[in-house]
Motif scaffolding. Structure first.
Motif, short mmCIF file in Angstrom:
data_model
loop_
_atom_site.label_atom_id
_atom_site.label_comp_id
_atom_site.label_asym_id
_atom_site.label_seq_id
_atom_site.Cartn_x
_atom_site.Cartn_y
_atom_site.Cartn_z
N ALA A 587 0.52 -1.58 -0.24
CA ALA A 587 -0.15 -0.19 -0.15
C ALA A 587 0.95 1.14 -0.25
CB ALA A 587 -0.91 -0.29 1.26
N TYR A 588 1.68 1.16 0.31
CA TYR A 588 2.78 1.95 0.92
C TYR A 588 2.69 2.17 -1.15
CZ TYR A 588 2.61 2.43 5.83
OH TYR A 588 2.74 2.99 7.16
N VAL A 589 4.36 1.81 -1.78
CA VAL A 589 4.64 1.46 -2.68
C VAL A 589 3.95 2.13 -3.34
CG1 VAL A 589 5.58 0.35 -4.25
CG2 VAL A 589 5.94 -0.02 -1.87
N ASN A 590 2.79 1.60 -4.03
CA ASN A 590 1.39 1.92 -4.61
C ASN A 590 0.94 3.23 -3.98
OD1 ASN A 590 1.13 -0.33 -6.45
ND2 ASN A 590 -0.17 -1.26 -5.37
N ARG A 591 0.27 4.12 -3.09
CA ARG A 591 0.35 5.41 -2.86
C ARG A 591 1.56 5.83 -3.50
NH1 ARG A 591 -1.17 5.81 3.54
NH2 ARG A 591 1.05 6.47 3.63
N GLY A 592 2.94 5.93 -2.70
CA GLY A 592 3.95 6.60 -3.54
C GLY A 592 3.94 6.34 -4.38
N ILE A 594 1.39 6.68 -7.22
CA ILE A 594 0.36 7.32 -6.96
C ILE A 594 0.79 8.90 -7.22
CG2 ILE A 594 -2.10 8.45 -7.07
CD1 ILE A 594 -2.88 5.69 -6.59
N LEU A 595 1.36 9.33 -5.68
CA LEU A 595 1.72 10.33 -5.34
C LEU A 595 3.03 11.12 -6.07
CD1 LEU A 595 1.55 9.73 -1.71
CD2 LEU A 595 -0.05 11.45 -2.72
N ARG A 596 3.64 10.28 -6.87
CA ARG A 596 4.64 10.27 -8.43
C ARG A 596 4.57 11.18 -9.30
NH1 ARG A 596 7.35 6.07 -9.03
NH2 ARG A 596 5.89 6.08 -11.24
N GLU A 597 3.08 10.20 -9.24
CA GLU A 597 2.01 10.99 -10.96
C GLU A 597 2.28 11.59 -10.59
OE1 GLU A 597 1.95 9.10 -14.87
OE2 GLU A 597 2.83 7.84 -12.97
N ILE A 598 1.37 12.08 -9.70
CA ILE A 598 0.44 13.49 -9.25
C ILE A 598 1.48 14.26 -8.87
CG2 ILE A 598 -1.42 12.31 -10.03
CD1 ILE A 598 -2.00 12.75 -6.74
N ASN A 599 2.55 14.19 -9.75
CA ASN A 599 3.81 15.48 -8.56
C ASN A 599 3.32 15.59 -6.57
OD1 ASN A 599 4.62 15.32 -11.20
ND2 ASN A 599 3.26 16.49 -12.24
N ARG A 600 2.83 14.49 -6.48
CA ARG A 600 3.16 15.48 -5.31
C ARG A 600 4.33 14.77 -4.52
NH1 ARG A 600 -3.09 13.88 -3.16
NH2 ARG A 600 -2.20 13.80 -1.74
N HIS A 601 5.68 14.86 -4.39
CA HIS A 601 6.90 14.32 -4.87
C HIS A 601 7.19 14.10 -2.94
CE1 HIS A 601 8.06 14.78 -8.60
NE2 HIS A 601 7.22 13.70 -8.98
N GLU A 602 7.15 14.77 -2.97
CA GLU A 602 7.17 15.12 -1.41
C GLU A 602 6.62 13.64 -0.42
OE1 GLU A 602 8.10 17.82 2.84
OE2 GLU A 602 7.93 18.66 0.97
N LEU A 605 8.24 10.55 -1.80
CA LEU A 605 8.97 9.87 -1.22
C LEU A 605 8.63 9.49 0.85
CD1 LEU A 605 12.57 9.46 -1.44
CD2 LEU A 605 12.26 12.46 -1.15
N LYS A 606 8.43 9.83 0.80
CA LYS A 606 7.71 9.67 2.76
C LYS A 606 7.08 7.92 2.42
CE LYS A 606 7.11 13.99 4.60
NZ LYS A 606 6.29 14.41 5.21
N ASP A 607 6.28 7.62 1.68
CA ASP A 607 5.87 6.75 1.42
C ASP A 607 6.87 5.60 0.86
OD1 ASP A 607 3.52 6.98 2.33
OD2 ASP A 607 2.80 7.75 -0.06
N TYR A 608 7.98 5.57 0.11
CA TYR A 608 8.61 5.59 -0.30
C TYR A 608 9.59 4.77 1.15
CZ TYR A 608 8.37 5.67 -5.22
OH TYR A 608 7.05 6.03 -6.32
N ASP A 609 10.21 5.73 1.14
CA ASP A 609 11.56 5.85 2.55
C ASP A 609 10.48 4.63 3.57
OD1 ASP A 609 13.02 7.48 1.42
OD2 ASP A 609 12.86 9.02 2.73
N LYS A 610 9.51 4.69 3.69
CA LYS A 610 8.22 4.15 5.26
C LYS A 610 8.28 2.06 4.63
CE LYS A 610 5.77 2.76 8.49
NZ LYS A 610 6.58 2.64 10.69
#
Length: 696
Positions: A587-592, A594-602, A605-610
């Motif tokens: 869930a963290y990976v896919n959320r990351g 989507i957030l990357r895709e819609i340019n909410r990079h910060e 990045l938190k989701d990928y780090d988690k």
């Protein structure tokens, strides 16, 4: 002595009796010679008594050695999953919940509380659960010794009874099966209650009566089978020579009230789980089966032959059980045995008491009113066997006291001890895991559908899908309405990516049992893989409707929304997934993503780090985080992440290609060319096209 004096002496004895003195049981010359208080005898600990206590210690040691293989056994998918592995009640000590819920059609909150305590200390380590079971069995061996001593006033009889109880193969099921803690626990409190009642009858101390009643209630809260104790107390009163009068009856009323209340609760619990069969067995048939069970239990107590975890009823014919002719022989045997027991009262109460102890405590599980799918079960003999072992002790004790027959006593006891010990030691290994257990059942009873199904579940969990499929096919062949077998077969087809066949089996599962929540979920997975998102969403919605905390359903629904580019709803479901399970990495990976895709990079990045924090060796996360850095033109950080992904998965063409791009745009053309060639060699199409441009 003159005749007149004899008459005067006898009259005096009669007068004493009429004043209410205790009547001495005429069965024992030892008692006639002046019965000692067993409690005082134990307390006095005369030097010769220590020989018996040493012998008792040896009995406990032998029992431990004989049952020691259970310490290596696993938890099973038969009730152990319900009571331990998948039981949310044991994850905390919420007494209100524990004391207000049924578990698997039973109400035994003290047992559930005990399992919760074990879970607190052992987690899911099976050794801890089996060690507790073994310890309780050894304590029960000691309690059997003390109970029989209080009954017989003979330490020799008590030692023999406790030895046979401690090593008998019929008790393997109770000790080697972690879920049968309830059997051992209720026996522990049952025997303590019985001991205090025996002490009460000898001393008339009210405190002993109160303790017996209180401990009896704890036994009932451990397992409802303890309800037989009040009848056993009446039988014991008769055996010990207590006159059955209104006072004796009133003294049992609190015991009977408790037994009745818990008996009703137990019946309601069984009905709630559908364990009480309305079905195909009439009362006359029940009497035949009860006779069969009664005699067979006795035979197996003498010679433990063909022991099984599952004893099936005779086969159904046109939806009804047809009793084979040989079963009616057991009715005749019951009549013959009953006649002999009544006849034995002419010379002793012991035979009546021993068989009575067995009959009273086994009566509730003789299947007069069918509960469950088995005609009998080894565990049902755990307490009842004490009556028979008491008789064995009395018989061997009688032989021992005949000088010319001492050697027969030694031979008989030695032979049975060795035979039972070897049989028990070997049978403990039968209960080692689901495969060994159900292989043993199938080797004896080819018609037990449950055996094929349970073995199939074990093989499924071991990822031996072809073998599991054969067992589920066999289960369905034998029972066309076995919903659970259809469900697991559908799961296998999911793993084999045969989604159309999986859909057929999940449809059949829900037709047979519409409340199978996981069938809706897995059918949703099948629809998702068959590119039928609307139907997949319907099933995931239904799953969540039936279970608001079904974590995987939120995640899978989020995946469908993500694939459909409905990022807002997908994010809602992934956030809900991690709310329910903070360690759900995907869930963290896919959320990351989507957030990357819609340019909410910060946020991405938190989701990928988690996700990396939770699983540092997950190559995909590093690749995806590398993509994020690449989009931000942080090429060195991107290259570092791609390199980490490749170190974890050397044949990862996408990561190799991505690293090549980052290297190219950071001015490392030669390195980029090498990566493109490697990715192209692995068959990655974008790399084949890029190679011709980068490597000019």
């Amino acid at each position: 002595m003159k005749r007149g004096k004899v008459q005067k002496h006898n009259q005096a004895a009669v007068n004493k009796h009429s004043k209410g003195e205790q009547v001495i049981n005429p069965d024992s010359k030892h008692q006639q010679a002046g019965m000692k208080n067993p409690v005082s005898e134990l307390k006095s600990a005369k030097p010769e008594s220590w020989k018996y206590y040493g012998a008792l210690a040896l009995v406990v040691l032998i029992s431990f050695v004989v049952f020691s293989p259970v310490l290596h056994n696993s938890l099973l998918n038969w009730d152990d999953d319900i009571y331990i592995t998948n039981n949310p009640l044991i994850h905390s000590f919420h007494l209100k919940e524990i004391f207000s819920q049924y578990v698997s059609g039973n109400y035994h909150p003290v047992t559930v509380l005990a399992i919760a305590t074990q879970y607190h200390f052992f987690g899911l380590n099976p050794t801890g659960y089996h060690a507790v079971n073994l310890l309780l069995h050894l304590l029960n061996v000691i309690l059997v010794f003390y109970s029989v001593f209080l009954l017989s006033d003979k330490m020799g009889v008590a030692l023999i009874a406790s030895l046979l109880f401690g090593i008998h193969p019929l008790h393997v099921e109770s000790v080697a099966w972690a879920a049968e803690l309830k059997d051992l626990l209720y026996t522990f409190f049952f025997l303590i209650s019985y001991i205090f009642y025996l002490k009460y009858t000898k001393t008339s101390k009210t405190i002993f009566y109160i303790i017996a009643l209180l401990v009896f209630s704890v036994s009932l809260l451990s397992k409802a089978m303890a309800a037989s104790l009040p009848v056993l107390l009446l039988l014991t009163d008769y055996f010990k020579g207590r006159k059955i009068n209104i006072k004796i009856i009133l003294e049992k009323v609190p015991f009977f009230v408790l037994a009745l209340v818990f008996g009703i609760v137990a019946l309601l619990a069984q009905k709630s789980a559908g364990a009480v069969q309305d079905a195909v067995i009439s009362l006359p048939q029940g009497i035949v089966f009860a006779s069969y069970g009664f005699i067979t239990y006795l035979l197996k107590l003498v010679i433990p032959f063909q022991l099984s975890a599952f004893y099936p009823y005779p086969a159904l014919v046109s939806g009804s059980i047809v009793i084979p002719g040989q079963y009616y022989v057991y009715l005749l045997l019951i009549l013959i045995l009953t006649s002999y027991i009544i006849y034995s009262l002419r010379f002793s109460k012991k035979i009546f008491f021993g068989f009575g102890f067995f009959a009273v405590t086994v009566f509730l599980v003789l299947q007069l009113w069918p509960v469950g799918g088995t005609i009998m079960a080894d565990r049902y003999t755990y307490i009842p066997s004490i009556g028979i072992f008491y008789l064995a002790g009395e018989g061997l004790y009688l032989l021992w006291n005949k000088k010319k027959l001492k050697w027969i006593t030694v031979i008989l006891l030695s032979v049975f001890t060795i035979f039972y010990s070897v049989k028990t030691y070997a049978r403990c290994s039968v209960w080692n895991n689901d495969l060994t257990l159900w292989n043993d059942v199938i080797s004896q009873h080819k018609t037990v559908v449950m055996a094929y199904y349970k073995r199939g579940v074990y093989l499924f969990n071991e990822k031996k899908y072809d073998e599991a499929l054969a067992d589920f096919n066999k289960s369905i062949e034998m029972n066309k309405t076995f919903a659970a077998a259809f469900y697991f077969r559908g799961e296998i087809f999911i793993h084999k990516e045969k989604y159309d066949r999986a859909l057929d089996d999940f449809n059949k599962t829900l037709e047979l049992n519409p409340n199978t929540i996981s069938a809706y979920y897995n059918r949703g997975l099948a629809f998702m893989n068959e590119k039928m998102p609307d139907k997949a969403l319907q099933d995931f919605n239904k799953t969540i409707e039936l279970n608001k905390n079904y974590t995987s359903a939120y995640y899978s629904r989020g995946v469908v929304y993500m694939n459909e580019k409905n990022y807002e709803k997908a994010l809602e479901d992934f956030y809900k997934t991690n709310e329910l399970d903070k360690n759900y990495i995907e869930a963290y990976v896919n959320r990351g993503n989507i957030l990357r895709e819609i340019n909410r990079h910060e946020e991405a990045l938190k989701d990928y780090d988690k996700a990396i924090e939770l699983k540092p060796d997950f190559a995909i996360i590093y690749n995806n985080r590398g993509i994020l850095f690449y989009k931000e033109k942080r090429y060195e950080e991107a290259i570092a992440n791609y390199s980490k992904a490749i170190s974890l998965k050397t044949d990862y063409p996408q990561a190799i290609f991505n690293r090549g791009l980052a290297e190219f745009y950071s001015g490392k053309k030669d390195a980029a060319c090498l990566d493109m060639k490697q990715a192209a060699t692995l068959g990655y199409q974008p790399a084949i096209a890029a190679q011709t441009q980068i490597c000019k």
